[in-house]
Design a protein around this motif. Sequence first.
Motif, PDB file in Angstrom:
ATOM      1  N   ALA A 176     -26.318 -14.097 -25.950  1.00  0.00           N
ATOM      2  CA  ALA A 176     -26.903 -15.120 -25.080  1.00  0.00           C
ATOM      3  C   ALA A 176     -26.133 -15.228 -23.765  1.00  0.00           C
ATOM      4  O   ALA A 176     -26.717 -15.547 -22.711  1.00  0.00           O
ATOM      5  CB  ALA A 176     -26.908 -16.470 -25.798  1.00  0.00           C
ATOM      6  N   ALA A 177     -24.821 -14.943 -23.816  1.00  0.00           N
ATOM      7  CA  ALA A 177     -24.019 -15.022 -22.598  1.00  0.00           C
ATOM      8  C   ALA A 177     -24.429 -13.968 -21.583  1.00  0.00           C
ATOM      9  O   ALA A 177     -24.255 -14.163 -20.365  1.00  0.00           O
ATOM     10  CB  ALA A 177     -22.535 -14.870 -22.941  1.00  0.00           C
ATOM     11  N   PHE A 178     -24.984 -12.840 -22.040  1.00  0.00           N
ATOM     12  CA  PHE A 178     -25.431 -11.813 -21.096  1.00  0.00           C
ATOM     13  C   PHE A 178     -26.473 -12.366 -20.134  1.00  0.00           C
ATOM     14  O   PHE A 178     -26.558 -11.933 -18.978  1.00  0.00           O
ATOM     15  CB  PHE A 178     -26.011 -10.606 -21.835  1.00  0.00           C
ATOM     16  CG  PHE A 178     -25.030  -9.841 -22.673  1.00  0.00           C
ATOM     17  CD1 PHE A 178     -23.684  -9.767 -22.326  1.00  0.00           C
ATOM     18  CD2 PHE A 178     -25.443  -9.182 -23.816  1.00  0.00           C
ATOM     19  CE1 PHE A 178     -22.771  -9.063 -23.106  1.00  0.00           C
ATOM     20  CE2 PHE A 178     -24.554  -8.466 -24.597  1.00  0.00           C
ATOM     21  CZ  PHE A 178     -23.212  -8.412 -24.246  1.00  0.00           C
ATOM     22  N   ASP A 179     -27.278 -13.306 -20.606  1.00  0.00           N
ATOM     23  CA  ASP A 179     -28.325 -13.868 -19.743  1.00  0.00           C
ATOM     24  C   ASP A 179     -27.729 -14.570 -18.523  1.00  0.00           C
ATOM     25  O   ASP A 179     -28.383 -14.668 -17.479  1.00  0.00           O
ATOM     26  CB  ASP A 179     -29.192 -14.853 -20.531  1.00  0.00           C
ATOM     27  CG  ASP A 179     -30.078 -14.159 -21.558  1.00  0.00           C
ATOM     28  OD1 ASP A 179     -30.275 -12.933 -21.432  1.00  0.00           O
ATOM     29  OD2 ASP A 179     -30.554 -14.834 -22.485  1.00  0.00           O
ATOM     30  N   TYR A 180     -26.507 -15.067 -18.657  1.00  0.00           N
ATOM     31  CA  TYR A 180     -25.857 -15.766 -17.545  1.00  0.00           C
ATOM     32  C   TYR A 180     -25.194 -14.791 -16.573  1.00  0.00           C
ATOM     33  O   TYR A 180     -24.619 -15.206 -15.566  1.00  0.00           O
ATOM     34  CB  TYR A 180     -24.823 -16.751 -18.074  1.00  0.00           C
ATOM     35  CG  TYR A 180     -25.454 -17.896 -18.841  1.00  0.00           C
ATOM     36  CD1 TYR A 180     -25.933 -19.022 -18.171  1.00  0.00           C
ATOM     37  CD2 TYR A 180     -25.615 -17.829 -20.221  1.00  0.00           C
ATOM     38  CE1 TYR A 180     -26.532 -20.063 -18.865  1.00  0.00           C
ATOM     39  CE2 TYR A 180     -26.215 -18.860 -20.921  1.00  0.00           C
ATOM     40  CZ  TYR A 180     -26.673 -19.965 -20.241  1.00  0.00           C
ATOM     41  OH  TYR A 180     -27.278 -21.005 -20.927  1.00  0.00           O
ATOM     42  N   CYS A 181     -25.289 -13.503 -16.903  1.00  0.00           N
ATOM     43  CA  CYS A 181     -24.723 -12.472 -16.033  1.00  0.00           C
ATOM     44  C   CYS A 181     -25.801 -11.702 -15.280  1.00  0.00           C
ATOM     45  O   CYS A 181     -25.493 -10.797 -14.500  1.00  0.00           O
ATOM     46  CB  CYS A 181     -23.893 -11.480 -16.861  1.00  0.00           C
ATOM     47  SG  CYS A 181     -22.566 -12.233 -17.823  1.00  0.00           S
TER      48      CYS A 181
ATOM     49  N   HIS B 165     -28.662 -10.436 -12.738  1.00  0.00           N
ATOM     50  CA  HIS B 165     -28.789 -10.468 -11.280  1.00  0.00           C
ATOM     51  C   HIS B 165     -30.246 -10.263 -10.907  1.00  0.00           C
ATOM     52  O   HIS B 165     -30.882  -9.304 -11.337  1.00  0.00           O
ATOM     53  CB  HIS B 165     -27.937  -9.357 -10.659  1.00  0.00           C
ATOM     54  CG  HIS B 165     -28.113  -9.212  -9.178  1.00  0.00           C
ATOM     55  ND1 HIS B 165     -27.543 -10.086  -8.273  1.00  0.00           N
ATOM     56  CD2 HIS B 165     -28.792  -8.285  -8.435  1.00  0.00           C
ATOM     57  CE1 HIS B 165     -27.848  -9.707  -7.044  1.00  0.00           C
ATOM     58  NE2 HIS B 165     -28.606  -8.619  -7.118  1.00  0.00           N
ATOM     59  N   GLY B 166     -30.801 -11.146 -10.110  1.00  0.00           N
ATOM     60  CA  GLY B 166     -32.155 -10.983  -9.617  1.00  0.00           C
ATOM     61  C   GLY B 166     -33.212 -11.392 -10.622  1.00  0.00           C
ATOM     62  O   GLY B 166     -32.931 -11.933 -11.693  1.00  0.00           O
ATOM     63  N   ARG B 167     -34.433 -11.103 -10.275  1.00  0.00           N
ATOM     64  CA  ARG B 167     -35.584 -11.477 -11.082  1.00  0.00           C
ATOM     65  C   ARG B 167     -36.140 -10.258 -11.791  1.00  0.00           C
ATOM     66  O   ARG B 167     -35.994  -9.134 -11.345  1.00  0.00           O
ATOM     67  CB  ARG B 167     -36.667 -12.093 -10.204  1.00  0.00           C
ATOM     68  CG  ARG B 167     -36.221 -13.335  -9.447  1.00  0.00           C
ATOM     69  CD  ARG B 167     -37.285 -13.784  -8.480  1.00  0.00           C
ATOM     70  NE  ARG B 167     -38.539 -14.113  -9.168  1.00  0.00           N
ATOM     71  CZ  ARG B 167     -39.679 -14.388  -8.544  1.00  0.00           C
ATOM     72  NH1 ARG B 167     -39.722 -14.343  -7.221  1.00  0.00           N
ATOM     73  NH2 ARG B 167     -40.762 -14.695  -9.218  1.00  0.00           N
ATOM     74  N   GLY B 168     -36.823 -10.498 -12.901  1.00  0.00           N
ATOM     75  CA  GLY B 168     -37.466  -9.409 -13.625  1.00  0.00           C
ATOM     76  C   GLY B 168     -36.461  -8.578 -14.399  1.00  0.00           C
ATOM     77  O   GLY B 168     -35.345  -9.006 -14.693  1.00  0.00           O
ATOM     78  N   GLY B 169     -36.861  -7.359 -14.706  1.00  0.00           N
ATOM     79  CA  GLY B 169     -35.996  -6.483 -15.476  1.00  0.00           C
ATOM     80  C   GLY B 169     -36.100  -6.757 -16.963  1.00  0.00           C
ATOM     81  O   GLY B 169     -36.763  -7.688 -17.412  1.00  0.00           O
ATOM     82  N   ALA B 170     -35.426  -5.924 -17.728  1.00  0.00           N
ATOM     83  CA  ALA B 170     -35.487  -6.009 -19.184  1.00  0.00           C
ATOM     84  C   ALA B 170     -34.405  -6.929 -19.722  1.00  0.00           C
ATOM     85  O   ALA B 170     -33.420  -7.227 -19.045  1.00  0.00           O
ATOM     86  CB  ALA B 170     -35.338  -4.618 -19.793  1.00  0.00           C
ATOM     87  N   ALA B 171     -34.593  -7.370 -20.954  1.00  0.00           N
ATOM     88  CA  ALA B 171     -33.576  -8.187 -21.614  1.00  0.00           C
ATOM     89  C   ALA B 171     -32.379  -7.315 -21.959  1.00  0.00           C
ATOM     90  O   ALA B 171     -32.530  -6.176 -22.406  1.00  0.00           O
ATOM     91  CB  ALA B 171     -34.152  -8.809 -22.883  1.00  0.00           C
ATOM     92  N   PRO B 172     -31.153  -7.814 -21.767  1.00  0.00           N
ATOM     93  CA  PRO B 172     -29.965  -7.022 -22.105  1.00  0.00           C
ATOM     94  C   PRO B 172     -29.921  -6.721 -23.599  1.00  0.00           C
ATOM     95  O   PRO B 172     -30.258  -7.569 -24.431  1.00  0.00           O
ATOM     96  CB  PRO B 172     -28.808  -7.925 -21.692  1.00  0.00           C
ATOM     97  CG  PRO B 172     -29.387  -8.898 -20.721  1.00  0.00           C
ATOM     98  CD  PRO B 172     -30.802  -9.112 -21.159  1.00  0.00           C
ATOM     99  N   SER B 173     -29.501  -5.518 -23.959  1.00  0.00           N
ATOM    100  CA  SER B 173     -29.407  -5.126 -25.359  1.00  0.00           C
ATOM    101  C   SER B 173     -28.042  -5.470 -25.921  1.00  0.00           C
ATOM    102  O   SER B 173     -27.106  -5.834 -25.197  1.00  0.00           O
ATOM    103  CB  SER B 173     -29.658  -3.623 -25.508  1.00  0.00           C
ATOM    104  OG  SER B 173     -28.491  -2.899 -25.153  1.00  0.00           O
TER     105      SER B 173
END
Length: 676
Positions: free
Chosen positions: A91-96, A98-106
Amino acid sequence: MTNPVVAELIARSNRLGADPRTTNYAGGNTSAKGTDTDPVTGTPVDLLWVKGSGGDLGTLTENGLAVIRLDRLKSLPSVYPGLEREDEMVAAFDYCLHGRGGAAPSIDTAMHGLVDVPHVDHLHPDAGIAIATAADGPALTKEIFGDRVVWVDWRRPGFQLGLDIAAVQKANPQAIGVILGGHGITAWGATSDACEANSNEIISTAAAYLAEHGRSAPFGAATHQPLEQTVRAERAAALFPVIRGLASTDRTQVGHYTDSDVVLDFVGSERLAELAALGTSCPDHFLRTKVKPLVVDTAPDAPLEAVIDRLKELHAAYRDDYRAYYERHATPESPAIRGADPAIVLVPGVGMFSFGANKQTARVAGEFYVNAINVMRGAESVSRYAPIDESEKFRIEYWSLEEAKLQRMPKPKPLATRIAFVTGGGSGIGRAIALRLAAEGAVVIVADRDGEAAENVAREIGGTDAAISVVADVTDAEAIHKALETGVLAFGGVDLVVNNAGLSISKPLLETTEQDWDLQHDVMAKGSFLVAKATAKILIEQGIGGDIVYISSKNSLFAGPNNVAYGAAKADQAHQVRLLAAELGGYGIKVNGINPDGVVRGSGIFSSGWGAKRAAVYGVPEEKLGEYYAQRTLLKREVLPEHVANAVFVLTAGELSHTTGLHVPVDAGVAAAFLR
């Protein structure tokens, strides 16, 4: 404009993902670190671009990347709460971001971000996993690679593994990568080209070592030879619906059949049962294939009924064993058991049957098990295959993060997992039905006497994961059998049958010949009977119910002029619906009919001369025939192929689960054809 670092990453990823020696579908991930301009401050910002969750390297695009601010990611170790709570870091990856869009961090984002090298590849090559799953993997790694590649003990993917690999890279500046115990490889490089070269070096070096030092028969002697190809296909087609029905005990599945040399060698080997029982190791493998396969222990040429009886016994035992596996390792926090049926079934002399929620998933599960066979062969050729412990497999299979990923998946379409067989599917009403069923989630076997027309419709639907075409003259029982055999081998069975093939010859009674009568009854009355008989056998063997839909006609009820052969054949079809509904209901098979009025536009029948003859009967120009038909209806609307397809969908999508023996008028209201 695409950042050059991103362009390099996409190109590298696509090359790696396109090579089956390098990784498997949706497996592995790649990354690159670089600088871009912060659109808010206008100043440079250091970023990590990394393949996001659920993507595939071979088809990766920029939208499939997660974009992470490196300064924030590198700050995460200071707030890391420890191994017992490492899942919180996802969940902490979401706070890192940058920008809009893109895929969810794995889950592997930490590995890529914390390793202090610009480019990182994490891959699942068969040769690399063979070393990673060898009992003496650390010693083999040292022997094969020296100090260029370092062994890292098994650890579940996550934040701690990222910290571990970062520490290994820092302590071994001469290293180009690591072997991850039980899992795969990770490589890095100062440039994108260097990273790709290092990945390929690890894979090719491991493969060369296995080829040079590996024993020639790691699976032991061949105890069962493959059946001859034609016989093998016939046996596979006979077994597949039964196996699919068993594998669909908890939820309906679509199937895929594989009889490659790799599979036939393994299923015919002396050590099949022993090695298969160890299960797969790489997390990507067993998440697709389940903890282990179901292995059939009958001889290839055993009587079919004996094999089926044994299959049922083995399936019951497999379910008991899987439930015991779940109960051994489940905690109060574990997700509920997801189903105890096998995803992979291995049959000596015949091949492998794999299953999933759709054709692609079933096919990929089979591909992953082929990877697993290659891994076992490699490990056993130079050492002993030693996959990760069962408890670790359970921790990943029933991981809360994996469960959350499953919960985020879109709701299945209404006809997902259904296998449709549509006769006369190459044009007109049949084409519209095939397209609609596919759009609602079904995989479709498009059957038509005109093979090119059927192939065009199948291609219009999509690739072979969505539809295939078969040539079928419905007046020929053997042709129907062959067409169904092809369809069963493609998808595993049949659930939804549409008796649509038809033709019409419009003549007064005194001009109607025996040939006219025989042809129309052969195609529609006899043809529907032959298709229903052949498909009902499959439906009954599957044991999961199904639908048979007859495209009859309002002419089965309405008496019009110059129409005796066609109307009588349609009346025959209409009564078949009632007869078969009564006979097949006990198997959970619904049989219903649809009575369209004249479908002019898009109709193969009308364009072949029937339209001109009917227009002459009614004294209207042929191009006005559709309008004429519409004006004689209560709703004053023309009936199109799509309207018939709508009715097929409604009858089969589940809402009318208790409806059988019904004829649905699709005629815009023809009072003379009202059901009585």
